[in-house]
Design a protein around this motif. Structure first.
Motif, PDB file in Angstrom:
ATOM      1  N   ALA A  69      -4.511  -2.587  -8.255  1.00 36.73           N
ATOM      2  CA  ALA A  69      -3.513  -3.321  -7.492  1.00 36.73           C
ATOM      3  C   ALA A  69      -3.874  -3.222  -5.961  1.00 36.73           C
ATOM      4  O   ALA A  69      -3.827  -4.018  -5.271  1.00 36.73           O
ATOM      5  CB  ALA A  69      -2.363  -2.571  -7.687  1.00 36.73           C
ATOM      6  N   ARG A  70      -4.455  -2.092  -5.451  1.00 32.98           N
ATOM      7  CA  ARG A  70      -4.957  -1.989  -4.065  1.00 32.98           C
ATOM      8  C   ARG A  70      -5.903  -2.753  -3.675  1.00 32.98           C
ATOM      9  O   ARG A  70      -6.006  -3.382  -2.771  1.00 32.98           O
ATOM     10  CB  ARG A  70      -5.349  -0.494  -3.916  1.00 32.98           C
ATOM     11  N   ILE A  71      -6.857  -3.081  -4.521  1.00 34.33           N
ATOM     12  CA  ILE A  71      -7.979  -3.972  -4.369  1.00 34.33           C
ATOM     13  C   ILE A  71      -7.437  -5.453  -4.505  1.00 34.33           C
ATOM     14  O   ILE A  71      -7.836  -5.983  -3.317  1.00 34.33           O
ATOM     15  CB  ILE A  71      -8.914  -3.719  -5.499  1.00 34.33           C
ATOM     16  N   PHE A 129       0.906  -1.262  -0.058  1.00 30.75           N
ATOM     17  CA  PHE A 129       0.087  -0.070  -0.057  1.00 30.75           C
ATOM     18  C   PHE A 129       0.791   1.295   0.037  1.00 30.75           C
ATOM     19  O   PHE A 129       0.715   2.345  -0.766  1.00 30.75           O
ATOM     20  CB  PHE A 129      -1.002   0.029   1.216  1.00 30.75           C
ATOM     21  N   ASP A 130       1.847   1.228   0.904  1.00 29.19           N
ATOM     22  CA  ASP A 130       3.006   2.172   0.968  1.00 29.19           C
ATOM     23  C   ASP A 130       3.609   2.758  -0.338  1.00 29.19           C
ATOM     24  O   ASP A 130       3.545   3.768  -0.731  1.00 29.19           O
ATOM     25  CB  ASP A 130       3.797   2.225   1.949  1.00 29.19           C
ATOM     26  N   GLU A 131       3.900   1.667  -1.171  1.00 32.93           N
ATOM     27  CA  GLU A 131       4.548   1.512  -2.465  1.00 32.93           C
ATOM     28  C   GLU A 131       3.625   2.088  -3.564  1.00 32.93           C
ATOM     29  O   GLU A 131       4.084   3.069  -4.500  1.00 32.93           O
ATOM     30  CB  GLU A 131       5.361   0.252  -2.685  1.00 32.93           C
ATOM     31  N   LEU A 132       2.464   1.623  -3.558  1.00 29.85           N
ATOM     32  CA  LEU A 132       1.401   2.197  -4.514  1.00 29.85           C
ATOM     33  C   LEU A 132       1.045   3.576  -4.268  1.00 29.85           C
ATOM     34  O   LEU A 132       1.105   4.286  -5.205  1.00 29.85           O
ATOM     35  CB  LEU A 132       0.099   1.304  -4.488  1.00 29.85           C
ATOM     36  N   LEU A 142      -7.693  -7.740  -1.164  1.00 34.40           N
ATOM     37  CA  LEU A 142      -8.336  -8.998  -1.169  1.00 34.40           C
ATOM     38  C   LEU A 142      -7.534 -10.152  -0.648  1.00 34.40           C
ATOM     39  O   LEU A 142      -8.077 -10.975   0.004  1.00 34.40           O
ATOM     40  CB  LEU A 142      -8.743  -9.452  -2.474  1.00 34.40           C
ATOM     41  N   THR A 143      -6.156 -10.114  -0.895  1.00 34.44           N
ATOM     42  CA  THR A 143      -5.449 -11.267  -0.532  1.00 34.44           C
ATOM     43  C   THR A 143      -4.380 -11.233   0.698  1.00 34.44           C
ATOM     44  O   THR A 143      -3.804 -11.926   1.103  1.00 34.44           O
ATOM     45  CB  THR A 143      -4.552 -11.477  -2.052  1.00 34.44           C
TER      46      THR A 143
END
Length: 159
Positions: free
Chosen positions: A122-124, A28-31, A128-129
């Motif tokens: 990508a965040r989703i 999340f931080d990288e995105l 999810l995983t």
């Protein structure tokens, strides 16, 4: 003098940095960092897609222990089938990687909005995983988490 002495002894001047964040937190931080670069607006969509897929590959390696770098999308598809990832989630990751391959290798130029939608997708997928948090009733007490067998107790700080 200290630098020469430590170098002669083979010691490092700085302690290594240890990242204690969980894989999904790092992703999340990288995105967020990738979005802040605003690469699609600068006409650098290929770099944007490369950074996003590299972030997801790192996440897959850390979260699912699947070697994801230095593999083609097809090779990664085979590896994800044997991983602990749910098949639907694996398919969604592969679909995202295939879309990114079109931009990275087939010279497809996406719209700026589509490039930012990639980071949203990508965040989703990361959300999810990521592992589900433990329910409140199943967490161990602080005595069970500390030491071996709960025989050691933390030192209380006098205030």
């Amino acid at each position: 003098g200290l630098w020469l002495y430590r170098r002669w002894r083979g010691e490092s001047l700085f302690a290594p940095v240890i990242d204690n964040r969980l894989p999904y937190q790092m992703a999340f931080d990288e995105l967020d960092r990738i979005d802040s670069l605003r690469l699609p607006e600068k006409g650098r969509s290929k770099k944007h897609y490369t950074l996003v897929t590299d972030c997801l590959r790192t996440y897959i390696e850390k979260q699912f222990q699947v070697h994801a770098f230095d593999r083609t999308t097809t090779e990664l598809k085979v590896s994800l089938r044997t991983s602990s990832m749910m098949p639907d989630h694996a398919r969604r990751f592969i679909d995202l990687f295939m879309e990114s391959d079109l931009v990275k290798f087939a010279k497809l130029t996406p719209e700026v909005a589509d490039a930012y939608q990639l980071t949203d997708q990508a965040r989703i997928l990361v959300n999810l995983t990521r592992p589900a948090p433990e329910p409140e009733g199943t967490q161990k007490s602080s005595d069970e988490n500390f030491g071996v067998g709960g025989s050691q107790r933390p030192v209380e700080v006098a205030q």
